[in-house]
Design an enzyme around this catalytic site. Sequence first.
Site, PDB file in Angstrom:
ATOM      1  N   TYR A  46      -1.163  -1.441   5.677  1.00  0.00           N
ATOM      2  CA  TYR A  46      -2.170  -2.492   5.607  1.00  0.00           C
ATOM      3  C   TYR A  46      -2.230  -3.317   6.896  1.00  0.00           C
ATOM      4  O   TYR A  46      -3.211  -4.016   7.142  1.00  0.00           O
ATOM      5  CB  TYR A  46      -1.894  -3.442   4.438  1.00  0.00           C
ATOM      6  CG  TYR A  46      -1.843  -2.806   3.076  1.00  0.00           C
ATOM      7  CD1 TYR A  46      -2.414  -1.561   2.821  1.00  0.00           C
ATOM      8  CD2 TYR A  46      -1.204  -3.459   2.024  1.00  0.00           C
ATOM      9  CE1 TYR A  46      -2.354  -0.982   1.561  1.00  0.00           C
ATOM     10  CE2 TYR A  46      -1.141  -2.887   0.760  1.00  0.00           C
ATOM     11  CZ  TYR A  46      -1.708  -1.658   0.538  1.00  0.00           C
ATOM     12  OH  TYR A  46      -1.638  -1.099  -0.709  1.00  0.00           O
ATOM     13  N   HIS A 106       4.347   5.723  -0.078  1.00  0.00           N
ATOM     14  CA  HIS A 106       2.944   5.360  -0.288  1.00  0.00           C
ATOM     15  C   HIS A 106       2.100   6.516  -0.819  1.00  0.00           C
ATOM     16  O   HIS A 106       1.087   6.304  -1.497  1.00  0.00           O
ATOM     17  CB  HIS A 106       2.351   4.834   1.025  1.00  0.00           C
ATOM     18  CG  HIS A 106       1.204   3.901   0.834  1.00  0.00           C
ATOM     19  ND1 HIS A 106       0.862   2.931   1.748  1.00  0.00           N
ATOM     20  CD2 HIS A 106       0.296   3.774  -0.163  1.00  0.00           C
ATOM     21  CE1 HIS A 106      -0.194   2.260   1.316  1.00  0.00           C
ATOM     22  NE2 HIS A 106      -0.549   2.754   0.162  1.00  0.00           N
ATOM     23  N   SER A 135       3.924   6.029  -5.005  1.00  0.00           N
ATOM     24  CA  SER A 135       2.524   5.646  -5.157  1.00  0.00           C
ATOM     25  C   SER A 135       1.656   6.871  -4.925  1.00  0.00           C
ATOM     26  O   SER A 135       1.952   7.700  -4.053  1.00  0.00           O
ATOM     27  CB  SER A 135       2.174   4.544  -4.144  1.00  0.00           C
ATOM     28  OG  SER A 135       0.833   4.112  -4.283  1.00  0.00           O
ATOM     29  N   PRO A 188     -14.891  -0.143 -10.850  1.00  0.00           N
ATOM     30  CA  PRO A 188     -16.182   0.116 -11.499  1.00  0.00           C
ATOM     31  C   PRO A 188     -17.222  -0.975 -11.250  1.00  0.00           C
ATOM     32  O   PRO A 188     -18.417  -0.728 -11.401  1.00  0.00           O
ATOM     33  CB  PRO A 188     -15.815   0.197 -12.986  1.00  0.00           C
ATOM     34  CG  PRO A 188     -14.392   0.669 -12.984  1.00  0.00           C
ATOM     35  CD  PRO A 188     -13.766  -0.050 -11.817  1.00  0.00           C
TER      36      PRO A 188
END
Length: 286
Positions: A46, A106, A135, A188
Amino acid sequence: MDTPPRLGFGAGTAWYGGKLGDAAMEAAIHGALSAGFRHLDLAEAYKTEAACGAAIQAWLAETRTERSALWLTSKVSPQNSQRLAEHCDKSLDRLKVDHLDLYLLHAPFGVDIPAAWREMEKLVDAGKCRYIGVSNFRKEDIELLLTGARIRPLCNQIEHHPHLQQPELVQYLVKNGIAVTAYSPLAPLTKVDEPTTLKKVLAKIGQKLHIPESEVLLRWCLQQGKKIGDRWVLTTTRSTEKCPALLAVAHAAPLDAADAAAISAAGTERSLRCYWTKQFDSNPSS
């Protein structure tokens, strides 16, 4: 703290790559902590760890709070999985802490999973992280990891929302005592522009409960866990004044069964994966 709070504040997505600047990231983390968030989700990819570390240390000093009151998660990028100790140390330096509560691989793509997991276990032995996990792992990735694991992963952090429910993977994780951490629960709403059946269902439930559709989605995602402690959800916001309302969701009453089922059913009308799409497309799960 032996397990993270159910709702965590993420320093990825909108903040990814440090594109909003260090000052904005520091303000967001400081604001989130001041509002009551104690679970922060970070990653070297990040490029926000340094800004997060500055905010964390400033807040701890200002409030005279002990480091042990926070749950800090970070992740090592798959391309760095052969230099895990080095990259864990870099994350610790950027965050200005002596250990992480949870350190994750990750993603599995291009990773020698058994070898990387052995190095992850050494980080626990060395006291650099209390727990380790993964992850974006698929069922077969977890199966490979578990064949030689000495320490079981605490969790698998996956993209999870009504358009990407992954029931087989979730059931496998629960069966094996591995918690699900859900990221992008609001996809969504935030990643789909056109009207959908799901949006109509969310709006109807939101009107009934007098809450925004985003809070309906977070409630749905939180209650997908079979019990407290096997499901954590990550969210974020650029507007820290929204943090108290987000945190309240973790303590709100569950949606009734009919509403939760309606969301699940509407979500299956389309499939949506927002992250690591190229890797999943070229490495399809069995």
